[in-house]
Design a protein around this motif. Structure first.
Motif, PDB file in Angstrom:
ATOM      1  N   ILE A  10       5.675  -8.280  -6.674  1.00 42.21           N
ATOM      2  CA  ILE A  10       4.940  -7.917  -5.197  1.00 42.21           C
ATOM      3  C   ILE A  10       5.778  -8.669  -3.864  1.00 42.21           C
ATOM      4  CG2 ILE A  10       3.413  -6.494  -3.618  1.00 42.21           C
ATOM      5  CD1 ILE A  10       2.824  -5.015  -6.558  1.00 42.21           C
ATOM      6  N   ALA A  11       4.731  -9.680  -3.543  1.00 44.03           N
ATOM      7  CA  ALA A  11       4.837 -10.534  -1.804  1.00 44.03           C
ATOM      8  C   ALA A  11       5.809 -11.498  -2.544  1.00 44.03           C
ATOM      9  CB  ALA A  11       3.626 -11.631  -2.265  1.00 44.03           C
ATOM     10  N   GLY A  12       6.807 -11.521  -3.121  1.00 43.98           N
ATOM     11  CA  GLY A  12       7.441 -12.168  -3.014  1.00 43.98           C
ATOM     12  C   GLY A  12       9.119 -11.036  -3.198  1.00 43.98           C
ATOM     13  N   ALA A  13       9.054 -10.061  -3.666  1.00 43.04           N
ATOM     14  CA  ALA A  13       9.958  -9.024  -3.189  1.00 43.04           C
ATOM     15  C   ALA A  13      11.002  -9.422  -2.279  1.00 43.04           C
ATOM     16  CB  ALA A  13       9.907  -7.944  -4.203  1.00 43.04           C
ATOM     17  N   ASP A  14      11.919  -8.518  -2.066  1.00 38.65           N
ATOM     18  CA  ASP A  14      13.229  -8.712  -1.127  1.00 38.65           C
ATOM     19  C   ASP A  14      12.066  -7.256  -0.586  1.00 38.65           C
ATOM     20  OD1 ASP A  14      14.507 -10.730  -1.094  1.00 38.65           O
ATOM     21  OD2 ASP A  14      15.928  -9.737  -2.438  1.00 38.65           O
ATOM     22  N   ASP A  15      11.840  -6.695  -0.629  1.00 42.38           N
ATOM     23  CA  ASP A  15      11.674  -5.105  -0.759  1.00 42.38           C
ATOM     24  C   ASP A  15      10.151  -4.292  -1.201  1.00 42.38           C
ATOM     25  OD1 ASP A  15      11.300  -1.886  -0.583  1.00 42.38           O
ATOM     26  OD2 ASP A  15      13.237  -1.125   0.052  1.00 42.38           O
ATOM     27  N   VAL A  16       9.283  -4.741  -0.589  1.00 46.18           N
ATOM     28  CA  VAL A  16       7.995  -4.626  -1.131  1.00 46.18           C
ATOM     29  C   VAL A  16       7.701  -3.678  -1.951  1.00 46.18           C
ATOM     30  CG1 VAL A  16       5.467  -5.084  -0.453  1.00 46.18           C
ATOM     31  CG2 VAL A  16       7.174  -6.719   0.250  1.00 46.18           C
ATOM     32  N   LEU A  31       0.492  -1.746  -0.275  1.00 49.79           N
ATOM     33  CA  LEU A  31       0.412  -0.080   0.189  1.00 49.79           C
ATOM     34  C   LEU A  31       0.845   1.190   0.440  1.00 49.79           C
ATOM     35  CD1 LEU A  31      -2.655  -0.847   2.730  1.00 49.79           C
ATOM     36  CD2 LEU A  31      -3.246  -1.018   0.053  1.00 49.79           C
ATOM     37  N   ALA A  32       2.099   1.459   1.036  1.00 53.44           N
ATOM     38  CA  ALA A  32       2.581   1.846   0.690  1.00 53.44           C
ATOM     39  C   ALA A  32       3.519   2.701  -0.593  1.00 53.44           C
ATOM     40  CB  ALA A  32       3.459   1.857   1.547  1.00 53.44           C
ATOM     41  N   GLY A  33       3.128   1.670  -1.555  1.00 49.96           N
ATOM     42  CA  GLY A  33       4.077   1.235  -2.491  1.00 49.96           C
ATOM     43  C   GLY A  33       3.193   2.146  -4.139  1.00 49.96           C
ATOM     44  N   GLY A  34       1.917   2.437  -3.617  1.00 50.81           N
ATOM     45  CA  GLY A  34       0.527   2.530  -4.134  1.00 50.81           C
ATOM     46  C   GLY A  34      -0.189   1.291  -5.013  1.00 50.81           C
ATOM     47  N   VAL A  35       0.142   0.226  -4.023  1.00 56.89           N
ATOM     48  CA  VAL A  35      -1.522  -0.656  -5.098  1.00 56.89           C
ATOM     49  C   VAL A  35      -2.675  -0.493  -5.070  1.00 56.89           C
ATOM     50  CG1 VAL A  35       0.317  -2.901  -4.714  1.00 56.89           C
ATOM     51  CG2 VAL A  35      -0.945  -1.873  -3.102  1.00 56.89           C
ATOM     52  N   THR A  36      -3.192  -0.177  -6.061  1.00 55.81           N
ATOM     53  CA  THR A  36      -4.909   0.336  -6.111  1.00 55.81           C
ATOM     54  C   THR A  36      -5.574  -0.714  -5.448  1.00 55.81           C
ATOM     55  OG1 THR A  36      -5.061  -0.155  -7.958  1.00 55.81           O
ATOM     56  CG2 THR A  36      -3.397   1.781  -7.282  1.00 55.81           C
ATOM     57  N   PHE A  37      -5.426  -2.217  -4.936  1.00 57.73           N
ATOM     58  CA  PHE A  37      -6.695  -3.111  -5.138  1.00 57.73           C
ATOM     59  C   PHE A  37      -5.937  -5.249  -4.748  1.00 57.73           C
ATOM     60  CE2 PHE A  37      -9.646  -5.992  -6.448  1.00 57.73           C
ATOM     61  CZ  PHE A  37     -10.948  -5.327  -6.690  1.00 57.73           C
TER      62      PHE A  37
END
Length: 230
Positions: free
Chosen positions: A212-218, A33-39
């Protein structure tokens, strides 16, 4: 406030506990959410109904904590029972996402009510036929894919003869976007480098799990995807 007439598919995160590299689902959603996901879609084939309700409640709480409850939609994959149970507990769940082989659309709409978001996914070829002939009044958006082979949903778009995943060419997605009266979101192995060409097809957005969910820095991964989509 209902988001049914005002949701944003552009950066759509799908996740469950099996996708987060052992990190709490809530923590990953907060960073995304901090990174801007919308859904946000809660999806898990391994979690119990009780746990799915808990993950949904956590997701709703994170969306509310960021002040985005009227902007970021939250749905649950496949489990109408989880949506209804979560709502009974006071959780703000905006809707449900189903596949063509899941519960009938009319049944879902009946129990969800007129204000809920209802998404439907299938292989692109099936959706091309669907949008030409089906009554879409109960559905709010379409999910198509896979764009690439994906390990997070191994049954996605399987060829009935070979058992292999059938990936969708961009030209087919362009045709779907042109024909569909509903917004289309595309996923299945989507990566950052895919986004410019995918956006050029005219679809409304992308959905991802691992990117996203598998990224080191989400948060950073989410931010890069959102910025690239533009």
């Amino acid at each position: 406030m209902s988001l049914r007439t005002n949701f944003d598919l552009s950066a759509y995160l799908v996740l469950g506990p099996e996708n987060t590299l052992g990190r709490p689902v809530r923590e990953v959603i907060r960073a995304a959410l901090a990174g801007g996901v919308t859904f946000v879609q809660i999806r898990s084939k391994v979690a119990s109904a009780k746990d799915l309700i808990a993950y949904t409640a956590e997701a709703a709480a994170e969306i509310a904590a960021t002040g985005l409850s009227d902007q970021v939609a939250l749905v649950v994959d496949d489990r109408l029972d989880v949506v209804l149970a979560a709502r009974e507990q006071g959780v703000k769940v905006d809707g449900l996402h189903i596949g063509q082989t899941d519960l009938p659309i009319e049944v879902c709409r009946k129990y969800l009510g007129p204000d809920a978001i209802l998404g439907l996914s299938a292989r692109c070829l099936e959706l091309l036929d669907y949008v030409k002939h089906a009554d879409l009044t109960a559905v709010d958006y379409l999910g198509a894919g896979p764009l690439h082979e994906t390990a997070t949903k191994k049954d996605c778009g399987l060829d009935p003869v070979t058992g292999k995943q059938l990936v969708r060419p961009l030209a087919e997605l362009t045709k779907l976007a042109q024909l569909s009266p509903l917004p289309v979101v595309v996923g299945g192995g989507v990566k950052l480098a895919d986004l410019p060409a995918l956006k050029a097809t005219g679809v409304a957005g992308f959905f991802v799990v691992s990117a996203i969910a598998g990224a080191d820095d989400v948060e950073q991964a989410s931010r890069e995807l959102v910025a690239t989509w533009g």
